[in-house]
Design a protein around this motif. Structure first.
Motif, PDB file in Angstrom:
ATOM      1  N   TYR A   1       0.829  -1.207   0.000  1.00 38.26           N
ATOM      2  CA  TYR A   1       0.000   0.000   0.000  1.00 38.26           C
ATOM      3  C   TYR A   1       0.866   1.261   0.000  1.00 38.26           C
ATOM      4  O   TYR A   1       0.616   2.204   0.742  1.00 38.26           O
ATOM      5  CB  TYR A   1      -0.901   0.008   1.233  1.00 38.26           C
ATOM      6  N   TYR A   2       1.887   1.278  -0.811  1.00 31.62           N
ATOM      7  CA  TYR A   2       2.832   2.389  -0.787  1.00 31.62           C
ATOM      8  C   TYR A   2       2.191   3.676  -1.314  1.00 31.62           C
ATOM      9  O   TYR A   2       1.451   3.650  -2.299  1.00 31.62           O
ATOM     10  CB  TYR A   2       4.057   2.059  -1.635  1.00 31.62           C
ATOM     11  N   PRO A   3       2.515   4.822  -0.711  1.00 30.98           N
ATOM     12  CA  PRO A   3       1.923   6.091  -1.131  1.00 30.98           C
ATOM     13  C   PRO A   3       2.631   6.704  -2.337  1.00 30.98           C
ATOM     14  O   PRO A   3       3.816   6.479  -2.564  1.00 30.98           O
ATOM     15  CB  PRO A   3       2.114   7.007   0.094  1.00 30.98           C
ATOM     16  N   ASP A   4       1.876   7.496  -3.068  1.00 28.35           N
ATOM     17  CA  ASP A   4       2.425   8.339  -4.117  1.00 28.35           C
ATOM     18  C   ASP A   4       2.839   9.652  -3.456  1.00 28.35           C
ATOM     19  O   ASP A   4       2.072  10.253  -2.696  1.00 28.35           O
ATOM     20  CB  ASP A   4       1.360   8.596  -5.192  1.00 28.35           C
ATOM     21  N   ASP A   5       4.031  10.123  -3.757  1.00 31.61           N
ATOM     22  CA  ASP A   5       4.573  11.282  -3.057  1.00 31.61           C
ATOM     23  C   ASP A   5       3.779  12.563  -3.298  1.00 31.61           C
ATOM     24  O   ASP A   5       3.876  13.511  -2.505  1.00 31.61           O
ATOM     25  CB  ASP A   5       6.031  11.509  -3.470  1.00 31.61           C
ATOM     26  N   ILE A   6       2.977  12.616  -4.338  1.00 28.41           N
ATOM     27  CA  ILE A   6       2.204  13.828  -4.590  1.00 28.41           C
ATOM     28  C   ILE A   6       1.134  14.046  -3.525  1.00 28.41           C
ATOM     29  O   ILE A   6       0.588  15.145  -3.410  1.00 28.41           O
ATOM     30  CB  ILE A   6       1.547  13.819  -5.989  1.00 28.41           C
TER      31      ILE A   6
ATOM     32  N   ALA B   1       6.506   8.400   5.247  1.00 26.92           N
ATOM     33  CA  ALA B   1       6.684   9.374   4.173  1.00 26.92           C
ATOM     34  C   ALA B   1       6.636  10.801   4.693  1.00 26.92           C
ATOM     35  O   ALA B   1       7.285  11.702   4.152  1.00 26.92           O
ATOM     36  CB  ALA B   1       5.605   9.175   3.108  1.00 26.92           C
ATOM     37  N   SER B   2       5.871  11.022   5.767  1.00 25.08           N
ATOM     38  CA  SER B   2       5.745  12.348   6.373  1.00 25.08           C
ATOM     39  C   SER B   2       6.893  12.672   7.311  1.00 25.08           C
ATOM     40  O   SER B   2       6.968  13.778   7.843  1.00 25.08           O
ATOM     41  CB  SER B   2       4.430  12.444   7.149  1.00 25.08           C
ATOM     42  N   GLY B   3       7.776  11.705   7.542  1.00 28.08           N
ATOM     43  CA  GLY B   3       8.892  11.930   8.451  1.00 28.08           C
ATOM     44  C   GLY B   3       8.502  11.845   9.911  1.00 28.08           C
ATOM     45  O   GLY B   3       9.060  12.563  10.753  1.00 28.08           O
ATOM     46  N   LYS B   4       7.559  10.958  10.241  1.00 28.58           N
ATOM     47  CA  LYS B   4       7.098  10.808  11.615  1.00 28.58           C
ATOM     48  C   LYS B   4       7.579   9.481  12.220  1.00 28.58           C
ATOM     49  O   LYS B   4       7.284   8.410  11.675  1.00 28.58           O
ATOM     50  CB  LYS B   4       5.562  10.832  11.676  1.00 28.58           C
TER      51      LYS B   4
END
Length: 389
Positions: free
Chosen positions: A181-186, A306-309
């Motif tokens: 379920y990897y996110p798209d960076d946009i 991805a958000s750096g959390k």
């Protein structure tokens, strides 16, 4: 992986997504899979049974109906009508009923039917209202339905390796691919927010229920403030309750713990989800340790990374098999509030460690867990499922 010939696909580009429980604008179906195929030149349609909407979005056709309360035959009839009208070359299904609804076209046309298995089936919630031994009987019935859907399907997409059972074992000759379920960076909003000297924001998103671990989260946050009274422990909640029992449970938690600094935000849209928790320092998922959860990889862990959390998550088998969380957080016993509180306070006392984990989270996402890494394999898999038929 063998590549498909785009020239062949231009002759038969119709791809249909069928889903019962997921919305037509589901993040995996609409924002990742359907958009990726549309960008390749396919004609793409999504049919959902969970909410009412007919039209198009970003060039993707949508026919969605709010008919989840209807019986099985009525829901199948909706799917079959859409199939007959659209005449797709490939159908991607998210649930067994969607797969079963493709039987007619499978007999009349060489169409590929891809079963995208993202949920553990049968789930505990499907049998929770039945007492023993009816719960066992119904679980077995649902298991047989899953096998039947696996038999009808021509190909499989597995959300993670732990969901390969039973279909990959009963039908090993069918082509399959693992598509996490990897996110798209946009869709990612980055915000590195270091804990302040006397303040930390702890975040929980999703369903406010005992099963999803909101009680464990509150207990851990309570231990943090008791162990460090001078620390301002801020609680950020994004989501809500779905069932009456969940609402009662959550209200009891709020009354019991009485956090002075607690923000409750409604469920955010997919496109704004990562902005909703931007002020968080640490993101949590402390769902219960049980068989079903062990085999389900929590989706939001990739968005937090991805958000750096930095994250603190239940130590689940599915997570351990897929990623090394120690680079940017911890896997824990969700009921050990004392140990979880110590990990939180370790971040407070060691800002360099927090900064390292925050940076590692983003780095790991960029290197291993983003949509662009797996998008082409998905497109190739769908393309090959058509050309080989």
């Amino acid at each position: 992986m063998q590549r498909f010939d785009p020239e062949i696909l231009k002759k038969m580009p119709e791809i249909l997504f069928l889903t019962t429980a997921h919305r037509y604008d589901d993040d995996r179906i609409f924002y990742h899979q359907a958009k990726a195929l549309k960008d390749q030149g396919h004609q793409v349609k999504i049919c959902s049974l969970s909410v009412e909407f007919q039209g198009s979005a970003e060039g993707i056709q949508i026919e969605s109906f709010s008919v989840l309360d209807k019986n099985t035959e009525e829901k199948k009839a909706v799917f079959q009508k859409i199939i007959d009208e659209f005449q797709p070359d490939c159908i991607i299904c998210s649930e067994p009923l969607a797969v079963i609804s493709t039987r007619k076209i499978r007999k009349s046309k060489k169409v590929s039917v891809i079963y995208d298995i993202t949920e553990w089936y049968p789930s505990m919630r499907m049998v929770e209202n039945f007492s023993f031994p009816l719960n066992i009987i119904h679980a077995f019935k649902f298991f047989l339905i899953q096998l039947y859907a696996g038999f009808i399907s021509t190909h499989y997409i597995f959300g993670e390796d732990t969901k390969k059972f039973p279909l990959a074992y009963f039908f090993p000759f069918k082509k399959s691919v693992v598509l996490p379920y990897y996110p798209d960076d946009i869709y990612i909003h980055q915000k590195h927010k270091k804990p302040e000297k006397n303040k930390i924001t702890l975040c929980y998103t999703g369903q406010f229920s005992e099963e999803k671990g909101i009680g464990n989260f509150f207990a851990a946050a309570d231990r943090v403030r008791k162990k460090r009274p001078e620390l301002d422990v801020c609680i950020l909640l994004i989501g809500g309750t779905r069932k009456e029992k969940d609402g009662k449970y959550f209200a009891e938690l709020v009354s019991k713990y009485r956090f002075e600094n607690m923000t409750i935000g409604k469920s955010a849209s997919f496109e704004t989800f990562t902005e909703a928790y931007a002020d968080a320092n640490i993101c949590f998922d402390l769902r219960a340790l049980n068989f079903e959860n062990h085999h389900c990889l929590p989706i939001k862990i990739f968005y937090y990374a991805a958000s750096g959390k930095p994250v603190i998550y239940t130590d689940l088998k599915a997570i351990r098999q897929h990623m090394n969380v120690s680079e940017f957080g911890y896997l824990v016993d969700p009921e050990n509030a004392e140990a979880i509180a110590d990990l939180v306070l370790n971040y407070v006392d060691n800002p360099d460690l927090y900064a390292l984990h925050a940076q590692n989270a983003r780095t790991e996402y960029e290197r291993k867990y983003n949509w662009n890494i797996i998008k082409e394999s998905f497109i190739n898999f769908v393309g090959n499922s058509i050309t080989r038929r």
